[in-house]
Design an enzyme around this catalytic site. Structure first.
Site, PDB file in Angstrom:
ATOM      1  N   TYR A   1     -15.478   0.412   9.210  1.00 24.28           N
ATOM      2  CA  TYR A   1     -13.737   0.686   9.443  1.00 24.28           C
ATOM      3  C   TYR A   1     -13.143   0.703  10.737  1.00 24.28           C
ATOM      4  O   TYR A   1     -12.205   0.042  11.259  1.00 24.28           O
ATOM      5  CB  TYR A   1     -13.673   2.043   8.545  1.00 24.28           C
TER       6      TYR A   1
ATOM      7  N   ILE B   1      -1.467  -1.990  -5.138  1.00 24.42           N
ATOM      8  CA  ILE B   1      -2.333  -2.661  -6.308  1.00 24.42           C
ATOM      9  C   ILE B   1      -2.329  -1.585  -7.458  1.00 24.42           C
ATOM     10  O   ILE B   1      -2.415  -1.995  -8.518  1.00 24.42           O
ATOM     11  CB  ILE B   1      -3.781  -2.887  -5.553  1.00 24.42           C
TER      12      ILE B   1
ATOM     13  N   GLY C   1      -0.428   4.828  -1.386  1.00 28.01           N
ATOM     14  CA  GLY C   1      -1.740   5.839  -0.492  1.00 28.01           C
ATOM     15  C   GLY C   1      -1.163   6.891   0.018  1.00 28.01           C
ATOM     16  O   GLY C   1       0.174   7.354   0.030  1.00 28.01           O
ATOM     17  N   GLN C   2      -2.144   7.512   0.959  1.00 33.94           N
ATOM     18  CA  GLN C   2      -1.681   8.957   1.447  1.00 33.94           C
ATOM     19  C   GLN C   2      -0.602   8.871   2.525  1.00 33.94           C
ATOM     20  O   GLN C   2       0.446   9.564   2.228  1.00 33.94           O
ATOM     21  CB  GLN C   2      -2.987   9.409   2.219  1.00 33.94           C
TER      22      GLN C   2
ATOM     23  N   GLY D   1       0.770  -1.112   0.105  1.00 30.70           N
ATOM     24  CA  GLY D   1       0.091   0.016   0.071  1.00 30.70           C
ATOM     25  C   GLY D   1       0.772   1.411  -0.165  1.00 30.70           C
ATOM     26  O   GLY D   1       0.499   2.200   0.667  1.00 30.70           O
TER      27      GLY D   1
END
Ligand code: SER
Length: 314
Positions: free
Chosen positions: A144, A37, A13-14, A10
């Protein structure tokens, strides 16, 4: 240079982009294997090895772990709070399956250290809202949040049962300019800077007095690396650590932007994300992180606004 070989899952991402760059600066470019991904983020290009890998494809991850002789894994891939409420079962599956597979792989492959992020989303409306303690009522109300709290407990289980050195932080809302967030409830605090520069106005999806715990990305990256480098004997919890930097409302961040852009205006159109935010703490007590590994944030709202506007306007 230390002889670690670090795998980031990952990394586009941010958090991933900045963490990859920070770890490369510290451990050497080739010691940090970035994967996602998605296609390689432009800021990562040329800075070190990158593989396009789906974190759910554990065989592909395992092959990479063996090929690169990985010693540490950072699992950052996840669906965030707002996306999670749109597709609850998918969010649960991605967030939980990826974690359980990596914990299991890490025991089997004798990975020395694992990092997995948690969030203030573990807390719910029954939690004390101000200076939320490390140890308190934890009844998450979003998918989440449920996945993050279940994940924290799985991390603790693997630490106690198998001796896996897995570490975690409950991040507040994170604000950054290099890589953008996606699908979170705290994302407004990044969008507002972009819109302030582009249009001098912003319509906020949270109401004006919605206070949330927030942090500038430089602090979050430093916290992550400091926790990962702390001696294991100093860590008194294997659930995730509370960390804090600042708390503000949309009205207050707007006022801090108006110090630089006086004709900036904000209005409010709360949507489904308001309910998510209303269930979260307004401020966090991070005294355990301070005590265990000397955590201290460096950025407040004023310093962050100046830094964000300066960098985004370049
Ligand atoms: N920033 C995250 C979100 O809003 C919280 O961890 O979903």
């Amino acid at each position: 240079m230390k002889s670690e070989k670090i795998l980031l899952l990952g990394s586009c991402g941010q958090i991933g982009v900045e963490l990859t760059l920070a770890l490369r600066a510290q451990y050497g470019n080739d010691a940090v294997i970035a994967t996602d991904i998605k296609e390689e983020h432009p800021l990562l290009k040329g800075s070190g090895p990158f593989y396009q890998v789906d974190v759910m494809d554990i065989n592909a991850v395992l092959a990479l772990v063996k090929k690169e002789s990985i010693t540490q894994i950072y699992l950052l891939a996840a669906l965030l709070s707002a996306t999670g409420e749109k597709m609850p079962l998918k969010a649960w599956d991605i967030n939980m399956t990826s974690l359980l597979q990596i914990l299991e792989l890490s025991v089997q492959e004798k990975i020395a250290k694992v990092y997995w992020p948690s969030s203030i989303a573990v807390f719910g409306s029954t939690t004390p809202k101000q200076a939320t303690p490390q140890k308190t009522i934890v009844e998450p109300e979003t998918v989440y949040g449920i996945s993050k709290y279940a994940g924290e407990n799985w991390c603790q289980y693997y630490a106690k049962r198998y001796g896996l050195d897995v570490r975690s932080i409950r991040y507040p809302g994170l604000i950054s300019w290099k890589s953008l967030p996606g699908g979170g409830t705290t994302d407004y605090a990044v969008d507002i800077y972009l819109q302030a520069l582009a249009q001098k106005k912003y319509t906020c999806f949270l109401s004006e007095h919605t206070y949330l715990p927030m942090m500038y990305m430089d602090d979050a990256i430093r916290a992550t690396i400091e926790l990962m480098e702390a001696p294991a004997a100093q860590l008194t919890t294997r659930l995730a650590y509370n960390i804090a930097a600042m708390s503000f409302s949309p009205k207050e961040i707007a006022a801090s932007i108006q110090q630089h852009i006086p004709d900036f205006t904000i209005d409010y159109a709360p949507d489904f994300r308001q309910q998510i935010a209303d269930g979260w703490p307004q401020s966090i007590d991070d005294s355990l992180a301070q005590k265990d590994w000397n955590w201290k944030a460096a950025f407040d709202l004023e310093k962050m606004t100046a830094t964000m506007l300066e960098n985004l306007s370049k």
